[in-house]
Design a protein around this motif. Structure first.
Motif, mmCIF file in Angstrom:
data_model
loop_
_atom_site.group_PDB
_atom_site.id
_atom_site.type_symbol
_atom_site.label_atom_id
_atom_site.label_comp_id
_atom_site.label_asym_id
_atom_site.label_seq_id
_atom_site.Cartn_x
_atom_site.Cartn_y
_atom_site.Cartn_z
ATOM 1 N N PHE A 166 0.851 -1.193 -0.177
ATOM 2 C CA PHE A 166 0.149 -0.006 -0.023
ATOM 3 C C PHE A 166 0.864 1.258 0.008
ATOM 4 N N MET A 167 1.985 1.401 0.835
ATOM 5 C CA MET A 167 2.716 2.546 1.080
ATOM 6 C C MET A 167 3.580 2.700 -0.354
ATOM 7 N N PHE B 251 2.823 6.291 -2.962
ATOM 8 C CA PHE B 251 4.121 6.989 -3.741
ATOM 9 C C PHE B 251 4.047 7.109 -5.159
ATOM 10 N N LEU B 252 3.861 5.642 -5.745
ATOM 11 C CA LEU B 252 3.811 5.523 -7.151
ATOM 12 C C LEU B 252 2.755 6.160 -7.951
ATOM 13 N N VAL B 253 1.505 6.318 -7.454
ATOM 14 C CA VAL B 253 0.445 6.821 -7.861
ATOM 15 C C VAL B 253 0.663 8.541 -7.982
ATOM 16 N N ILE B 254 1.084 8.893 -6.982
ATOM 17 C CA ILE B 254 1.369 10.408 -6.929
ATOM 18 C C ILE B 254 2.625 10.616 -8.009
ATOM 19 N N VAL B 255 3.702 10.043 -8.111
ATOM 20 C CA VAL B 255 4.732 10.414 -9.128
ATOM 21 C C VAL B 255 4.374 10.232 -10.657
ATOM 22 N N VAL C 286 2.100 1.996 -16.593
ATOM 23 C CA VAL C 286 2.481 2.150 -15.235
ATOM 24 C C VAL C 286 1.453 2.755 -14.108
ATOM 25 N N PHE C 287 0.802 4.093 -14.895
ATOM 26 C CA PHE C 287 -0.151 4.514 -14.101
ATOM 27 C C PHE C 287 -1.255 3.365 -13.689
ATOM 28 N N TYR C 288 -1.753 2.627 -14.680
ATOM 29 C CA TYR C 288 -2.975 1.671 -14.341
ATOM 30 C C TYR C 288 -2.304 0.702 -13.433
ATOM 31 N N LEU C 289 -1.081 0.476 -13.643
ATOM 32 C CA LEU C 289 -0.601 -0.475 -12.623
ATOM 33 C C LEU C 289 -0.560 0.008 -11.264
ATOM 34 N N ALA C 290 -0.020 1.299 -10.874
ATOM 35 C CA ALA C 290 -0.116 1.819 -9.865
ATOM 36 C C ALA C 290 -1.585 1.955 -9.079
ATOM 37 N N MET C 291 -2.562 2.372 -9.883
ATOM 38 C CA MET C 291 -3.969 2.623 -9.518
ATOM 39 C C MET C 291 -4.614 1.200 -9.039
ATOM 40 N N GLY D 28 8.865 4.620 0.430
ATOM 41 C CA GLY D 28 8.068 4.907 -0.750
ATOM 42 C C GLY D 28 8.816 5.987 -1.604
ATOM 43 N N LEU D 29 9.812 6.957 -0.850
ATOM 44 C CA LEU D 29 10.645 7.785 -1.560
ATOM 45 C C LEU D 29 11.544 7.166 -2.747
#
Length: 297
Positions: A33-34, A38-42, A176-181, A212-213
């Motif tokens: 989750f953590m 961070f991945l979704v934000i970036v 990558v965004f779909y994976l992050a979501m 996360g960073l």
């Protein structure tokens, strides 16, 4: 020089797994989750900057990619928490071996000529896996090493789907965004049941924030490398994760494997490297791959 950003990505990604190993008190879905937050934000920020549309013409392929990636990532987290970091990172990079197996099976199914040199390389590679895992079997049994191989297999399936998405014109950032979501929804469903105080604890834990960073930084560096670097060089350099795993395992956890394990890791690395870059044969430079891999002996 842009391709060498993949080294930064590999180091940060390996460091994120090392930090997961430092927090055995957290469940795999909490760490996942953590990482996803961070991945979704970036990735969302990158989508806005580069003005990439979220509309996809391949929803079923995207869904399949998300499924296999989530399985692989969660298996990697669990395995990293229970076996040496170098072993876990090497298992994560057995995916080229599984891709090779699939290609051989496809040739047999279609009754086309089989690349017997690849078959020999695959047998050698899985022999290296056996050598590498013998100490782990003795210490933890079959469960975690088998889970690591499942991660490699799932990653291989995801890689083949990524190839089809790339040929279909899907931008990397959209995928990558779909994976992050998907990761956020999967893991968020579990942590949503937590009391507010427990959620606050997750976001106030320094090691999880650093993890996360590192995850976000790894994604930024990877995007830079694959977006502006040389594809073949990026493919090759990402195997440095295995070496970073061995170094951080020794530095942070005093993990010193026996010589048989290191021989197995070396074999897995070289055979995965060769199978992972065998597509360059069509470019007329495939003969360089075995020679280049000798550098890592």
């Amino acid at each position: 020089m842009q391709s060498f950003w993949i080294l930064i990505s590999a180091l940060l990604a390996t460091l994120s797994y090392a930090l997961m190993k430092l927090t055995p008190q957290y469940a795999f879905h909490e760490l996942f989750f953590m990482r996803a937050v961070f991945l979704v934000i970036v990735v969302f920020a990158l989508l806005l900057v580069r003005r990439v549309s979220l509309k996809t013409t391949h929803p079923f392929l995207q869904a399949a990619r998300i499924f296999f990636a989530i399985v692989a990532l969660n298996c990697n987290i669990v395995v990293t928490q229970h076996i040496p970091l170098s072993t876990a990172q090497t298992l994560a990079f057995t995916s080229p071996l599984f891709v090779g197996v699939m290609l051989v099976l496809a040739s047999l199914w279609k009754k086309t000529p089989v690349n017997w040199a690849m078959v020999g390389t695959l047998l050698l590679g899985f022999g290296g896996v056996d050598l590498m895992l013998r100490p782990s079997f003795a210490d933890t049994g079959f469960f975690y090493p088998t889970l690591g191989l499942l991660a490699g297999f799932s990653s291989a399936c995801g890689s083949l789907i990524l190839t089809r998405l790339g040929r279909g014109g899907e931008p990397i950032l959209r995928t990558v965004f779909y994976l992050a979501m998907g990761s956020l929804l999967f893991s968020g469903g579990a942590v949503a049941l937590y009391p507010l105080s427990d959620l606050k604890e997750l976001f106030l834990e320094p090691i999880l924030l650093l993890m996360g960073l590192c995850t976000a930084g790894a994604q930024l560096a990877q995007t830079q490398a694959w977006g502006k670097g040389h594809t073949l060089l990026c493919e090759n350099l990402q195997f440095s994760t295995i070496f970073f795993g061995a170094f951080l395992g020794w530095l942070l956890f005093a993990e010193v494997l026996d010589w048989v394990s290191y021989v197995g890791i070396s074999i897995v690395f070289k055979t995965s490297f060769i199978n992972g870059t065998c597509s360059c044969n069509s470019a007329g430079i495939g003969f360089l791959v075995p020679l280049y891999s000798l550098y890592f002996i």
